[in-house]
Design an enzyme around this catalytic site. Sequence first.
Site, PDB file in Angstrom:
ATOM      1  N   ASP A   1       0.869  -1.179   0.000  1.00 27.75           N
ATOM      2  CA  ASP A   1       0.000   0.000   0.000  1.00 27.75           C
ATOM      3  C   ASP A   1       0.905   1.228   0.000  1.00 27.75           C
ATOM      4  OD1 ASP A   1      -1.651   2.128   0.687  1.00 27.75           O
ATOM      5  OD2 ASP A   1      -2.891   0.920   2.050  1.00 27.75           O
ATOM      6  N   HIS A   2       0.885   1.939  -1.110  1.00 29.79           N
ATOM      7  CA  HIS A   2       1.833   3.050  -1.261  1.00 29.79           C
ATOM      8  C   HIS A   2       1.496   4.238  -0.354  1.00 29.79           C
ATOM      9  CE1 HIS A   2       5.178   4.957  -2.941  1.00 29.79           C
ATOM     10  NE2 HIS A   2       4.955   4.809  -4.232  1.00 29.79           N
TER      11      HIS A   2
END
Length: 453
Positions: free
Chosen positions: A425-426
């Site tokens: 999850d950036h």
Amino acid sequence: MAELKEARVPDIGDDKDVPVIEVLVKPGDTVSKDQGLVTLESDKATMEVPAPFDGVVREVKVKVGDELSEGSVVALIEPAAEAADKPSAKAEAKPAQKTEEKPEPRAEAAPEAKPEPKSEPEPKSGPAQPSTPAMNAGNPHSPPVTFDAEALMPGKVPHASPAVRLFARELGVDLGQVSGSARGGRISKEDVQAYVKSVMAGGGAARTGGGGLDLIPWPKVDFAKFGEVERKPLSRIQKLSGANLARNWAMIPHVTQFEDADITEMEAFRKRLGEENKDTKVTPLVFLIKAAVAGLKKFPAFNASLDGDELVLKQYFNIGIAVDTPDGLVVPVIRDADRKGLLDLARELGEISAKARDKKLSSADMQGGCFSISSLGGIGGTAFTPIINAPEVAILGVSRSAMKPVWNGKEFAPRLMLPLSLSYDHRVIDGAAAARFTSYLSQVLGDLRRLLL
Ligand code: CAO
């Protein structure tokens, strides 16, 4: 028959030649005061022309597409006997005229009345009426109403009639989430119903709560037109996991980092372990669970979950394992993997896989995960992009190991290489951290002694 009275377009501010987009009544309809007769749609908003009094519609003077301005006659109405006898009703029946009185701004239409973006303005009092913001056509003293929809609903203003807005409001539907299929992208009642159905079926999950993806409707194809087909209902697991996967894919900004780990030594050790423990199946996956736990300890952001503006950092190490079953994908959790040895993990992995395939997993078996591993190594492939299992922030995909020539500084040597695919999850993890994490996994798997450090 009582004398017919005209219902006219009231003062609508500066708007002129506003097209009729909907005729809401027909001759013979009984209408009550303020009930919508036609809907007009300007560049800025839709509005209804209300009946000025109770009565029966005897003639409708307009059709869809006509352009109306203040004072245009919309319909002829026979006032209800009671209303007709009232002097006030007669006054109301007069054509709308401009008043010299200084108008008081209406709360609904005042630009200062700023509701939350995209929320529908609620009527000030009493039950919701189909006409928003109401135009009191029959009252010559009614102030001009400005329909500045941008001020009321900053951002995208969905095109929908007041009746559809009311319908949506009653169902709690944000019209900003609904695609209009009528002319000019206007939202119909059917569009609202279709949206509610898709949300109920899980298909709309991606469209809610995430800021509104403006997706076009799902293609509708008559497959049988092109050849023979068979219809098979989705399993319960497929429906549940599908809705979760769709939400996670749509709401989490995924990036996948790829890495190859040299597992030549690990594989030799795994084989030895297997020979020594014939009753326990030791697959590469148990080593990956161990390596993942070591990675989570070294890089705590991977063992976290987003909770609003906060990151919840977990101090326990529960690893979810994606298991393929005939009914679909399930992700049981191995708890406290940090406290278990390779053989314990191997046994537990065997147990949960069997439980999953026998449909014996309880919901508790699938809760509390910190990080997931999805291994397709037993099947094949060289890489893939796994979908994060929210609220986790990363997932490790494992593909099939293969013998490859690897340059050791002097020559190419045959090494058993294991492909890793880490989706993260950036919002929580940067690319550099992901590359460090996968490099670390590769080092650990390449030299298991590092687990002791
Ligand atoms: N490379 C090469 N061989 C591998 C391997 C890898 N990365 N991983 C496993 N293998 C081998 C095993 O050693 C085993 O070999 P033997 O039969 O010779 O002992 C064989 O492949 C089968 O392994 P397995 O799949 O039964 O066992 P596992 O521990 O690797 O995996 C489980 C268990 C439950 C994760 C797996 O059966 C499964 O369901 N995988 C699918 C997961 C999935 O669908 N993910 C996709 C999610 S996204 O849609």
